[in-house]
Design an enzyme around this catalytic site. Structure first.
Site, short mmCIF file in Angstrom:
data_model
loop_
_atom_site.label_atom_id
_atom_site.label_comp_id
_atom_site.label_asym_id
_atom_site.label_seq_id
_atom_site.Cartn_x
_atom_site.Cartn_y
_atom_site.Cartn_z
N LYS A 65 19.37 -6.95 86.11
CA LYS A 65 19.18 -7.56 87.42
C LYS A 65 17.83 -8.25 87.49
CE LYS A 65 18.56 -6.22 92.15
NZ LYS A 65 18.40 -5.18 93.11
N LYS A 92 15.61 -3.82 85.47
CA LYS A 92 15.42 -4.49 86.76
C LYS A 92 14.03 -5.09 86.77
CE LYS A 92 15.41 -3.71 91.73
NZ LYS A 92 15.66 -2.75 92.81
#
Ligand code: PBG
Length: 335
Positions: free
Chosen positions: A261, A209
């Site tokens: 992400k 992330k």
């Protein structure tokens, strides 16, 4: 005719396989299924009516009733999983985010409502992170080190994630999804879930992330209190290699799924992870990606339906098994 004037006729003709819809479908390498899509949703405390998020047209902060109605629409379209975020009352926030593990906290009430309504027909996933619940908006608790530097305290935060994950599983979550990027969070959560008798609750780890500006509209969606940024715990957009380390650690610690992400600006990372992961790999098409496509579509600059489907097939082609997207229901209806 001289040799120079001769028309050159290609022998290999890749265009043969593009001539008709039937042929194109016949040779398509990538397919998108409604069940590949996960719909992220927001439930907010103290609302009498659902409230649209202005930077994310068509996405709402929900009441319990509108949450269930919208989840029904997703399931009817073939979506099999929803991911729930909670927006507490401003006065319920504190330095630790303690409303996150209160069974009466808004997120846990929402999870309970979804599980009670759908049983095992729809997978209920919970966002397992404190940023919506802390008064400072960080994903963990803060501490001040010897040099006066305020930082997110990794190890102190792990204990809070354990309590939060167990509360979410108690409320009915099939999957918890730690998104705070604390080191050791998957192991800590797995241990706590197992000790509480939740061996069958799965973990979808936000493994790679990035500290991304594409999360911008999400801050409005959850009425975040954050000032500053998350660069001391989320990854630097310049780096690819550390994603492999994060993924390896999460799998070793017990992740059932790993995630990359955002999605569109990180397709190289997604592809790299997908090539070697022994567990399913999810990708999150985040709020800013959604907002960007919506804005251009609403201006008439792109064909929204077309770019929505193209973006999702691109993320799938890059290696995603599951895709979290605010377009989930609309896209599923087109499949
Ligand atoms: C953290 C979390 C965030 C998102 C999902 N989980 C925000 C952040 O890390 O700053 C972003 C999702 C999106 O932008 O759509 N709880």
């Amino acid at each position: 005719m001289t040799e120079e004037n001769q028309v050159v006729r290609p022998f290999r003709r890749p265009r043969r396989l593009r001539q008709t819809p039937a042929m194109r479908e016949f040779v398509a390498e990538t397919t998108l299924r409604p069940a590949d899509l996960i719909l992220p949703m927001f439930i907010a405390d103290g609302l009498s009516e659902p409230k649209e998020i202005s930077s994310m047209p068509g996405v709402y902060q929900h009441t319990t009733d509108s949450l269930l109605a919208t989840a029904h629409e997703a399931l009817d379209a073939g979506v099999r999983c929803v991911d729930l975020f909670g927006v507490p009352l401003e006065e319920a926030k504190d330095a630790e985010g303690s409303i996150a593990w209160d069974p009466e906290g808004i997120l846990n009430r929402g999870l309970d409502a979804l599980r009670t309504e759908f049983g095992d027909d729809l997978l209920v996933m919970a966002d397992t992170c404190l940023d919506e619940f802390t008064d400072h908006g960080h994903c963990g608790v803060l501490s001040v080190d010897r040099w006066g530097r305020t930082q997110v305290d990794n190890d102190a935060t792990l204990e809070l994630y354990q309590k939060m994950a167990v509360a979410q599983a108690d409320a009915g979550a099939h999957i918890v999804s730690p998104s705070g990027m604390m080191d050791g969070q998957i192991r800590a959560i797995r241990d706590a879930l197992d000790a509480a008798g939740h061996q069958d609750v799965a973990i979808m780890a936000y493994s790679a992330k990035y500290a991304s500006a594409f999360f911008g509209p999400f801050r409005e969606a959850v009425a975040s209190s954050l000032e500053g940024d998350r660069r001391t715990y989320q990854q630097d957009p310049a780096n690819q290699r550390e994603s492999l380390l994060e993924v390896d650690l999460d799998i070793a610690e017990g992740a059932d799924f790993v995630m990359v992400k955002p999605a569109m600006p990180y397709l190289d990372v997604l592809n790299l992870v997908a090539e070697s992961s022994p567990v399913p790999v999810a990708a999150y098409q985040v709020s800013g990606e959604y907002a960007m496509l919506q804005a251009a579509g609403r201006n008439g600059w792109v064909d929204l339906d077309a770019v929505m489907m193209e973006s999702l097939i691109g993320i799938k082609r890059a290696g995603a098994d599951q895709i979290l997207t605010y377009f989930a229901t609309e896209a599923a209806r087109k499949l």
